[in-house]
Design an enzyme around this catalytic site. Structure first.
Site, PDB file in Angstrom:
ATOM      1  N   CYS A 134     -25.061 -33.536  22.731  1.00  0.00           N
ATOM      2  CA  CYS A 134     -25.094 -33.562  21.251  1.00  0.00           C
ATOM      3  C   CYS A 134     -23.824 -33.439  20.754  1.00  0.00           C
ATOM      4  O   CYS A 134     -23.209 -32.259  20.505  1.00  0.00           O
ATOM      5  CB  CYS A 134     -25.990 -32.260  21.017  1.00  0.00           C
ATOM      6  SG  CYS A 134     -26.036 -32.130  18.935  1.00  0.00           S
ATOM      7  N   CYS A 137     -23.324 -31.164  18.011  1.00  0.00           N
ATOM      8  CA  CYS A 137     -22.965 -29.743  18.030  1.00  0.00           C
ATOM      9  C   CYS A 137     -21.939 -29.312  18.593  1.00  0.00           C
ATOM     10  O   CYS A 137     -21.362 -28.395  18.357  1.00  0.00           O
ATOM     11  CB  CYS A 137     -24.288 -29.446  19.116  1.00  0.00           C
ATOM     12  SG  CYS A 137     -25.897 -29.990  18.864  1.00  0.00           S
ATOM     13  N   ASP A 138     -21.457 -30.193  19.707  1.00  0.00           N
ATOM     14  CA  ASP A 138     -20.215 -29.951  20.374  1.00  0.00           C
ATOM     15  C   ASP A 138     -18.696 -30.612  20.135  1.00  0.00           C
ATOM     16  O   ASP A 138     -18.005 -30.463  20.456  1.00  0.00           O
ATOM     17  CB  ASP A 138     -20.560 -30.145  21.897  1.00  0.00           C
ATOM     18  CG  ASP A 138     -21.783 -29.364  22.373  1.00  0.00           C
ATOM     19  OD1 ASP A 138     -21.984 -28.223  21.775  1.00  0.00           O
ATOM     20  OD2 ASP A 138     -22.600 -29.757  23.163  1.00  0.00           O
TER      21      ASP A 138
END
Ligand code: NDP
Length: 309
Positions: A134, A137-138
Site C-alpha cells: 500500500c 499508506c506507507d
C-alpha cells in the site's frame, strides 16, 4: 441471542451502500466493518472517477462520508471481525471475534478483496520493514528515498506516480513489455521523470538486513540475466484476491475464487445470502460499481424478506 434482519459484512463502498439502502427500507441493518474499516479505498488518495465530485474526492473522506450517511439513516455500524458464519440454515448463526453470537435472517457479503504478494520468502521476511502493498499508506516513510513498485496495472501505475511525488526515484518492475493499465494512467507514468520502468523483469529476491530492505535482485526474462538494484522500499501492486475465507464452505465460487452471483442479481447459491462489491466482481472492481452492487444486494435482501412473510 441478538437477531438481525440484515447483516452486512464489510465496510467498503458495497457494504456502506447496502447499509444505506437497507436502512431506508427500515430493515435496521447491522454492519461489521471487518479488519480494514472503509475497505481498500482507504489505502488510496484522490479519486477522480467517482461521480459527483468535480475536483475529485479524497478516498478516506469519501468512505467517512458513506459511513456517516449509513449511520445517520439508522445503520448499526460496528467495528469488529466476524470469525464464523454458519450459512447452512436460516437464520444464519454468526460469531464475532469477541465470542458473541447473533442470528441473521439475511447476510450481505461485501468483504472485498486483498492485495496479492509474490510469495517470496524474502518478501514475507521484510513485510513491514520495507515491503508494503500500500503505497498510499506507507509512501510517507520513503520521502527522498528510492523505491520499486511491482506490477503494470492501474494500481501499480497510480502508486508509482504517487510515490514519485515523495521519493527521489521510483522503479517499476513490469514482467511484460507493456502495461495493463489504462492509457491515461500509463501516460501519467511516462510524464514523470523520476520513474524508470524495468520492462520484462521479475523479482527473484528482496534484499535487506536487520534495518530492513536495501535492494532487490531481478531477472531480465528477455536478456536472461540477473541484476541487483539498491532500493529502500518494495511495493507490491499485482492485483488482489477475493476475501471469501469466512463463507467459502457454503458459497459457490468461480474458477478464480470470486463469489458467483445469479445473473445480474446479488443472489448467491444460498437463499438469503447476497454478495456485493469486489468479492463477487473480478471484472470491474471500481468503487462506483461496488456501490451499485451494494444497492442491488440491499434491494434483493429486502425483496427476499418480504417473500418470507
Ligand atoms: P491488475 O490485475 O489490473 O494488474 C495486475 C498487474 O500486476 C499486471 O500488470 C500483472 O501483469 C502484474 N502481475 C500480476 N501477478 C504478477 C506477478 N506474480 N509478478 C509480477 N507482476 C504480476 O490489478 P490492479 O490492482 O492494477 O487493478 C485491478 C482493477 O482495478 C483493474 O480493473 C483496474 O483497472 C482497476 N483500478 C482502477 C483504478 C482507477 O480507475 N483509478 C485504480 C486502480 C485500479 P500482467 O499484465 O502481465 O498480467
Amino acid at each position: 441471542m441478538e437477531k438481525v434482519k440484515v447483516l452486512i459484512i464489510g465496510s467498503g463502498p458495497a457494504g456502506y451502500t447496502a447499509a444505506i439502502y437497507a436502512s431506508r427500507a427500515a430493515l435496521s441493518p447491522v454492519l461489521y466493518e471487518g479488519p480494514e474499516a472503509g475497505g481498500q479505498l482507504t489505502s488510496t488518495t484522490l479519486i477522480e472517477n467517482f461521480p459527483g465530485f468535480a475536483e475529485g474526492v479524497d478516498a478516506n473522506e469519501l468512505m467517512a462520508a458513506m459511513r456517516a450517511q449509513a449511520v445517520n439513516l439508522g445503520a448499526d455500524v460496528r467495528s469488529g471481525i466476524i470469525t464464523k458464519a454458519d450459512l447452512s440454515k436460516r437464520p444464519f448463526k454468526i460469531v464475532i471475534e469477541d465470542g458473541s453470537e447473533l442470528l441473521a435472517e439475511t447476510v450481505i457479503i461485501a468483504t472485498g478483496a486483498s492485495a496479492k504478494y509474490l510469495g517470496l520468502p524474502s518478501e514475507s521476511k521484510f513485510k513491514g520493514m520495507g515491503v508494503s502493498a500500500c503505497a498510499t499508506c506507507d509512501g510517507f516513510f520513503y520521502r527522498k528515498k528510492v523505491v520499486a513498485v511491482v506490477g503494470g496495472g492501474d494500481t501499480a501505475c497510480s502508486e508509482a506516480v504517487y510515490l514519485s511525488t515523495l521519493c527521489n526515484k521510483v522503479y517499476m518492475i513490469v514482467r511484460r513489455d507493456e502495461f495493463r493499465a489504462s492509457k491515461a494512467t500509463q501516460q501519467q507514468v511516462f510524464d514523470r521523470e523520476n520513474i524508470e520502468i524495468l520492462w520484462n523483469c521479475n523479482t527473484l529476491e528482496v534484499l535487506g538486513d536487520e534495518n530492513g530492505v536495501n535492494g532487490v535482485r531481478l531477472y531480465h526474462n528477455k536478456e536472461d540475466r540477473e541484476f541487483e538494484l539498491p532500493i529502500d522500499g518494495f511495493f507490491l501492486a499485482i492485483g488482489h484476491h477475493p476475501n471469501v475465507e469466512l463463507v467459502k464452505e457454503w458459497i459457490e465460487l468461480d474458477e478464480n475464487g470470486y463469489i458467483k452471483t445469479k445473473g445480474a442479481s446479488s443472489l448467491t447459491n444460498v437463499e438469503g445470502v447476497f454478495a456485493a462489491g469486489d468479492v463477487q466482481d473480478p471484472r470491474y472492481r471500481q468503487a462506483i460499481t461496488a456501490a451499485g452492487s451494494g444497492c442491488k444486494a440491499a434491494l434483493d435482501a429486502e425483496k427476499f424478506l418480504i417473500s418470507q412473510k
